[in-house]
Write an enzyme that holds these catalytic residues in place. Structure first.
Site, PDB file in Angstrom:
ATOM      1  N   GLY A  36      18.175 -23.246 -27.418  1.00 50.79           N
ATOM      2  CA  GLY A  36      18.512 -24.088 -28.557  1.00 50.79           C
ATOM      3  C   GLY A  36      17.625 -25.293 -28.763  1.00 50.79           C
ATOM      4  CB  SER A 542     -28.309 -16.337 -10.110  1.00 54.34           C
ATOM      5  OG  SER A 542     -29.552 -16.017 -10.663  1.00 54.34           O
TER       6      SER A 542
END
Length: 634
Positions: A36, A542
């Site tokens: 609510g 990398s």
């Protein structure tokens, strides 16, 4: 007779003046789905008379459209603006609403209840003074109730209302209310939540929201609005805290005026007060407090001012001005709690930008101590953090910063992390304390520096960073380049991916997290070797731009040469000198770059090579030519 437009303008001006000096309370509503929250906010907006007739008519029509029975208005429709929310009957985003009463102004954030929207809830709560935790009286304390309670304790929420809603659906039972109160108090003790107010109510019917309900005569506490209008504002408590002002801007319009501008995070300052600038530790005295409207006799938390000091001292944007008697702490390593807010996971060792107050620094999570299961509060091991994860981590910065523990001051102890490449905010966190080692480790001055070492070798130091897929030819090219440089009398060293994993990085695997740590270590070693005056060559896949960017940032201007060995996947796979692609295709080798792990190609490398069209010798000559262009070699 006054014109209607003049009367309307006068009404607006009067309305604004009436609200100008009221205090402002920021609060959130949270809890389980369908407790609510949106209905309550809609009720508050309705009761505060801030709705126009056409809005009421539209909400009444929508209430019938979306299934509200009888004459009740579905107040949630005032808040749940997203179509997806209306269709599903849930709140997804954080909805902010403003309303006002005779005593105070309010900004309320309606936060989502689902676990996947944890980051939204934390965002809404980060600036709130108070929280309303909704509990459905029929269901009691649920998993989501516990999760949101933990998040409130995490961000240091001081004022909490447990609104036990939908009492109309349990016949306004006092016994049911008291049972929920007892259960929640037992749970709250584990979290350290102490200042809790319990209110039985019905947001739909209006019971105990604005006025006391005649249907619950057994309840003698405050109404929700009564609580909101009287709870202490954080601004008021912040004024009692030690003085802190992060410097936003050095204000120097002419040679006769030099001030330091910022918003006061906490405390009070007056002319004549002694201050300390951090992290430098310099001290002075406040000479004037300047504002656009004139000088002030004092300034308090929440005000933006310019301080003029008695002494000419070096202060920059991002520094902290503190009261001299209780200055902020300084450190570069911390224990933190971090909320991860991005789809891409956090990987330890990856560098991010960190914003702490007005200070920007580079930050790395060096260790994830444990992740917190927000449903059970259990501590679990983690090598990375995924979206909505919360963990206690060790954070390392590239420089010392001034801070306060978050529990004492959210403004000077809260931070965000930002992706260096996309500028997306990816995490938010709270500093707990400085690690002792950050106080015990200091940079040692040495007499011989990089320039002296390079002059002794008769060369300019540099890092040549070769990146590309496995089999692209990085190691072959790097070996040829080093041979040519050595023959020319240059001092070099070659760091090769496979060789490094036999020693320095033998403890690392090939997960994304291990790849990040692999490159972090290599970048630091390359930096040290360049500091020794060497020309360093590295040959590593990398795969991630972020780590290559970190490696570049470690080096001086013009000392990092990124070389992209841009060989197509099909060519590299056809070569397959180590048989790794075949293993990866058979599923025998997991996390292999190009197959089941991503490769992020450089966007602006200093040199691009294609070994599908260039021989290794031609590629090596291209590297040598690039070194000459950049003044690395003659």
């Amino acid at each position: 007779m006054a014109h209607a437009s003049d009367m309307i303008a006068g009404d607006i001006e009067g309305y604004l003046k009436a609200h100008e000096h009221k205090g402002l309370l920021r609060f959130i509503t949270c809890g389980s789905v369908d407790d609510g929250k949106s209905t309550l906010i809609g009720r508050l907006l309705f009761e505060s008379k801030l709705l126009f007739e056409d809005q009421l008519a539209a909400i009444e029509a929508d209430s019938k459209k979306y299934g509200t029975q009888g004459s009740d208005i579905d107040f949630a429709l005032l808040v749940d603006g997203l179509a997806a929310e209306r269709e599903q009957g849930i709140t997804i985003d954080v909805a902010y609403r403003f309303f006002s009463t005779d005593k105070r102004k309010f900004i309320v954030a309606d936060t989502p209840g689902h676990e996947q929207y944890t980051r939204n809830m934390v965002t809404g709560a980060s600036t709130a003074d108070a929280a309303i935790l909704m509990v459905d009286a029929r269901h009691g304390i649920l998993t989501q109730t516990r999760r949101h309670s933990f998040l409130m304790s995490l961000i240091g929420m001081r004022h909490v209302v447990v609104a036990i809603n939908k009492m109309d659906l349990v016949d306004y039972s006092k016994a049911r209310f008291e049972a929920i109160v007892e259960e929640y108090r037992d749970f709250a003790k584990q979290l350290g939540l102490e200042e809790i107010t319990f209110i039985p109510m019905s947001a739909l019917k209006g019971d105990n929201v604005i006025e006391h309900s005649s249907r619950m005569p057994w309840y003698h506490g405050t109404t929700l609005m009564g609580y909101l209008e009287t709870v202490e504002l954080d601004d008021e408590s912040q004024q009692r805290a030690p003085f802190r002002m992060p410097v936003q801007w050095v204000n120097r319009p002419n040679l006769d005026f030099r001030g330091f501008t910022g918003m006061i995070a906490s405390g009070v300052v007056k002319p004549g007060d002694a201050i300390r600038v951090q992290p430098s530790g310099q001290s002075s005295t406040v000479k004037r407090i300047y504002t656009f409207d004139g000088d002030l006799e004092q300034a308090v938390a929440g005000q933006s001012v310019t301080l003029l000091l008695e002494d000419e001292i070096d202060i920059s944007r991002g520094d902290m001005i503190s009261g001299i008697e209780q200055p902020a702490q300084t450190a570069d390593q911390f224990e933190t709690t971090l909320v991860w807010m991005h789809e891409q996971p956090l990987l330890p060792g990856r560098p991010y930008l960190m914003k702490l107050g007005t200070r920007w620094v580079s930050a790395t999570v060096s260790d994830i101590k444990y992740q917190i299961n927000v449903n059970t509060l259990e501590h679990v091991a983690a090598k990375q953090l995924d979206l909505n994860a919360i963990a206690v981590c060790t954070l390392s910065l590239d420089r010392t910063v001034a801070f306060d523990p978050y529990r004492k001051s959210p403004d000077t102890g809260g931070f965000i992390l930002i992706d260096r490449l996309t500028n997306n905010t990816v995490g938010a966190g709270m500093l707990h304390f400085a690690l002792r080692r950050s106080q015990n480790i200091h940079m040692q001055h040495v007499n011989i520096h990089k320039r002296a070492r390079a002059l002794a070798k008769g060369q300019k130091p540099a890092v040549l960073w070769l990146t590309g897929l496995s089999g692209a030819g990085k190691s072959t090219i790097a070996n040829l380049v080093e041979t040519k440089l050595h023959d020319a009398g240059q001092h070099t060293y070659l760091l090769d991916g496979d060789n490094v994993r036999h020693g320095l990085n033998r403890d690392l695997g090939f997960t994304d997290a291990d790849r990040v740590e692999n490159i972090r270590r290599v970048a630091e070693v390359a930096r040290l070797m360049a500091d020794a005056g060497l020309i360093v060559l590295t040959a590593f896949i990398s795969p991630f731009r972020s780590e290559r960017c970190m490696a570049r940032d470690l080096m001086g201007e013009g000392e990092f040469i990124e070389i992209f060995v841009d060989t197509p996947l099909e060519v590299a796979e056809e070569r397959d000198p180590k048989g790794l692609y075949k293993k990866a295709r058979r599923g025998e080798l997991k996390n292999f770059t190009g197959i089941d792990s991503a490769y992020e190609p450089p966007e602006n490398p200093e040199l691009r090579l294609d070994t599908s069209t260039q021989s290794p010798e031609q590629a090596a000559e291209a590297v040598i030519a690039t070194l000459r262009e950049h003044g690395i070699i003659a």
